[in-house]
Design an enzyme around this catalytic site. Structure first.
Site, PDB file in Angstrom:
ATOM      1  N   THR A  10       0.400 -23.183  12.130  1.00 12.64           N
ATOM      2  CA  THR A  10      -1.046 -22.956  11.415  1.00 12.64           C
ATOM      3  C   THR A  10      -2.132 -22.332  12.177  1.00 12.64           C
ATOM      4  OG1 THR A  10      -1.255 -25.065  12.074  1.00 12.64           O
ATOM      5  CG2 THR A  10      -0.929 -24.776   9.810  1.00 12.64           C
ATOM      6  N   ASP A  11      -3.228 -22.047  11.551  1.00 12.34           N
ATOM      7  CA  ASP A  11      -4.335 -21.184  12.188  1.00 12.34           C
ATOM      8  C   ASP A  11      -4.508 -21.897  13.597  1.00 12.34           C
ATOM      9  OD1 ASP A  11      -4.358 -19.557  10.075  1.00 12.34           O
ATOM     10  OD2 ASP A  11      -5.836 -20.377   9.138  1.00 12.34           O
TER      11      ASP A  11
ATOM     12  N   PRO B 208      -4.325 -29.432  15.509  1.00 19.22           N
ATOM     13  CA  PRO B 208      -2.972 -29.375  16.223  1.00 19.22           C
ATOM     14  C   PRO B 208      -2.436 -28.137  16.760  1.00 19.22           C
ATOM     15  CG  PRO B 208      -2.361 -29.948  14.086  1.00 19.22           C
ATOM     16  CD  PRO B 208      -3.665 -29.955  14.057  1.00 19.22           C
TER      17      PRO B 208
ATOM     18  N   ASP C 204       5.378 -33.118  18.842  1.00 16.93           N
ATOM     19  CA  ASP C 204       4.333 -31.915  19.182  1.00 16.93           C
ATOM     20  C   ASP C 204       5.020 -30.767  19.917  1.00 16.93           C
ATOM     21  OD1 ASP C 204       2.183 -30.091  20.077  1.00 16.93           O
ATOM     22  OD2 ASP C 204       1.220 -31.853  20.915  1.00 16.93           O
ATOM     23  N   GLY C 205       4.932 -29.626  19.461  1.00 17.79           N
ATOM     24  CA  GLY C 205       5.804 -28.425  20.030  1.00 17.79           C
ATOM     25  C   GLY C 205       5.114 -27.936  21.508  1.00 17.79           C
TER      26      GLY C 205
ATOM     27  N   ASP D 139       8.059 -25.828   6.474  1.00 12.50           N
ATOM     28  CA  ASP D 139       8.426 -25.712   5.310  1.00 12.50           C
ATOM     29  C   ASP D 139       9.935 -25.207   5.373  1.00 12.50           C
ATOM     30  OD1 ASP D 139       8.668 -22.453   5.625  1.00 12.50           O
ATOM     31  OD2 ASP D 139       6.664 -22.965   5.950  1.00 12.50           O
TER      32      ASP D 139
ATOM     33  N   ASP E   3       5.931 -20.433  14.704  1.00 12.39           N
ATOM     34  CA  ASP E   3       5.383 -20.745  13.008  1.00 12.39           C
ATOM     35  C   ASP E   3       4.186 -21.627  12.895  1.00 12.39           C
ATOM     36  OD1 ASP E   3       5.358 -20.383  10.299  1.00 12.39           O
ATOM     37  OD2 ASP E   3       7.346 -20.807  10.157  1.00 12.39           O
TER      38      ASP E   3
HETATM   39  N1  SAM Z   1       3.454 -19.606   7.316  1.00 18.84           N
HETATM   40  C1  SAM Z   1       2.390 -20.275   7.856  1.00 18.84           C
HETATM   41  C2  SAM Z   1       0.988 -19.651   8.026  1.00 18.84           C
HETATM   42  O1  SAM Z   1       1.123 -18.758   8.910  1.00 18.84           O
HETATM   43  O2  SAM Z   1       0.033 -20.095   7.285  1.00 18.84           O
HETATM   44  C3  SAM Z   1       2.516 -21.567   8.642  1.00 18.84           C
HETATM   45  C4  SAM Z   1       3.546 -22.588   7.891  1.00 18.84           C
HETATM   46  S1  SAM Z   1       3.955 -23.806   8.652  1.00 18.84           S
HETATM   47  C5  SAM Z   1       3.978 -24.998   7.367  1.00 18.84           C
HETATM   48  C6  SAM Z   1       3.022 -24.162  10.025  1.00 18.84           C
HETATM   49  C7  SAM Z   1       3.110 -25.685  10.630  1.00 18.84           C
HETATM   50  O3  SAM Z   1       2.785 -25.764  12.090  1.00 18.84           O
HETATM   51  C8  SAM Z   1       2.391 -26.966  10.058  1.00 18.84           C
HETATM   52  O4  SAM Z   1       3.390 -27.460   9.115  1.00 18.84           O
HETATM   53  C9  SAM Z   1       1.994 -27.586  10.914  1.00 18.84           C
HETATM   54  O5  SAM Z   1       2.083 -29.162  10.877  1.00 18.84           O
HETATM   55  C10 SAM Z   1       2.639 -27.259  12.289  1.00 18.84           C
HETATM   56  N2  SAM Z   1       1.937 -27.457  13.327  1.00 18.84           N
HETATM   57  C11 SAM Z   1       0.658 -27.150  14.028  1.00 18.84           C
HETATM   58  N3  SAM Z   1       0.687 -27.781  15.116  1.00 18.84           N
HETATM   59  C12 SAM Z   1       1.853 -27.969  15.654  1.00 18.84           C
HETATM   60  C13 SAM Z   1       2.041 -28.473  16.993  1.00 18.84           C
HETATM   61  N4  SAM Z   1       1.348 -28.541  18.062  1.00 18.84           N
HETATM   62  N5  SAM Z   1       3.385 -28.607  16.998  1.00 18.84           N
HETATM   63  C14 SAM Z   1       4.589 -28.341  16.112  1.00 18.84           C
HETATM   64  N6  SAM Z   1       3.984 -28.280  14.861  1.00 18.84           N
HETATM   65  C15 SAM Z   1       2.731 -27.818  14.913  1.00 18.84           C
END
Ligand code: SAM
Length: 286
Positions: A164-165, A169, A143-144, A92, A162
């Site tokens: 997701t849960d 991924p 991919d991070g 975001d 930062d």
């Molecule tokens: N503030 C939020 C929360 O705690 O609910 C998180 C917001 S941010 C939108 C989370 C992002 O992490 C998502 O857009 C998702 O695509 C990304 N994400 C998840 N796994 C990932 C990975 N392995 N590498 C890079 N980005 C990843």
């Protein structure tokens, strides 16, 4: 029909806690299934636009400052002089915007696996994306986990996860193997901070996170607690791990003299975020 005259409710149910959180919404602005996840944007009556990923609340226009400021500023004022910063996830772009408020940051990479999250945020949360054109900002869509594995040793000062849960991924972003890669990529006195869920609902995840960070080589770990009304329980956390530095020796004078405004974060908030309630102290020590 849902519109401004006929609002309805969007609910996110939390089965594990037998509760739900709801927002009064006027219309759905966007919905798409990407190769990684389902993204929805809703217009709400009181919380601005809302971003939901796989049914889970990510960001609202009204309260994202709490999360984004706490993900960016404590860690950047803990490192003695952060120049190279990596944000993993954070599509975001709100955390990236806060990172780039620090004049000492020379380059910030946002490594988001799903480009659609950023493109949708640009459309519905332009204020969060206002620093994307900063010459110091580098948006990578990959991919991070892989990015950190490939990072040159000692090449990064601060990593901000930062994510997701810890499902889908993001699952691998909570593991010892990932933290070990971060440890190698961080320079001396490097610091990582990871969003670490709710202290009330996700104690097991938090305890395991401290264990994984320490097993990966970090000598010190520290959770910071802060309010976040739209996340499960309304109470959230981030957890720092540091390499050869005291996580409680932050640059307090620099916080007090910071050359930018914040809505929530200041030096007193930073200190207060360390305070551990009894149940939480027992959880981490037990
Ligand atoms: N503030 C939020 C929360 O705690 O609910 C998180 C917001 S941010 C939108 C989370 C992002 O992490 C998502 O857009 C998702 O695509 C990304 N994400 C998840 N796994 C990932 C990975 N392995 N590498 C890079 N980005 C990843």
């Amino acid at each position: 029909m849902t519109d401004a005259a006929n609002p309805t409710w969007f609910h996110e149910a939390h089965d594990y806690s037998g509760s739900a959180i709801g927002f009064r919404v006027t219309r759905q602005l966007h919905a798409e299934q990407t190769p990684f996840q389902n993204i929805e944007i809703w217009e709400s009556t009181d919380w601005g636009n809302i971003m939901v990923i796989d049914g889970c609340m990510m960001v609202t226009g009204r309260d994202n400052f709490l999360y984004h400021e706490m993900m960016a500023h404590p860690v950047l004022f803990t490192h003695p002089r952060a120049k190279r910063v990596v944000v993993i996830g954070g599509g975001d772009c709100g955390t990236l915007r806060e990172v780039l408020r620090h004049p000492g940051v020379e380059a910030a990479w946002q490594v988001e696996i799903d480009e659609r999250v950023t493109r949708v945020s640009e459309m519905y949360f332009p204020e969060l994306c206002e620093s994307n054109g900063d010459p110091r900002a580098h948006l990578r869509f990959e991919d991070g986990i892989r990015f950190m594995k490939d990072a040159a040793p000692g090449s990064i000062d601060v990593v901000i996860v930062d994510s997701t849960d810890p499902i889908g991924p993001a699952e691998g972003l909570f593991t010892e193997a990932f933290f070990r890669d971060c440890f190698h990529a961080l320079g001396d006195q490097g610091v990582i901070v990871q969003q670490s869920e709710s202290p009330l609902y996700h104690g097991k995840i938090l305890k395991a996170l401290h264990g994984a960070m320490r097993a990966a080589g970090f000598g010190q770990t520290q959770t910071l607690l802060f309010p976040q009304p739209v996340y499960p329980s309304g109470w959230w956390s981030c957890t720092m791990a540091g390499k050869n530095l005291d996580l409680k020796a932050f640059r307090e004078a620099d916080v007090r003299a910071k050359p930018f405004e914040t809505v929530y974060y200041n030096a007193d908030v930073h200190r207060a975020a360390w305070a551990m309630p009894e149940f939480f102290r027992r959880l981490l020590e037990g």
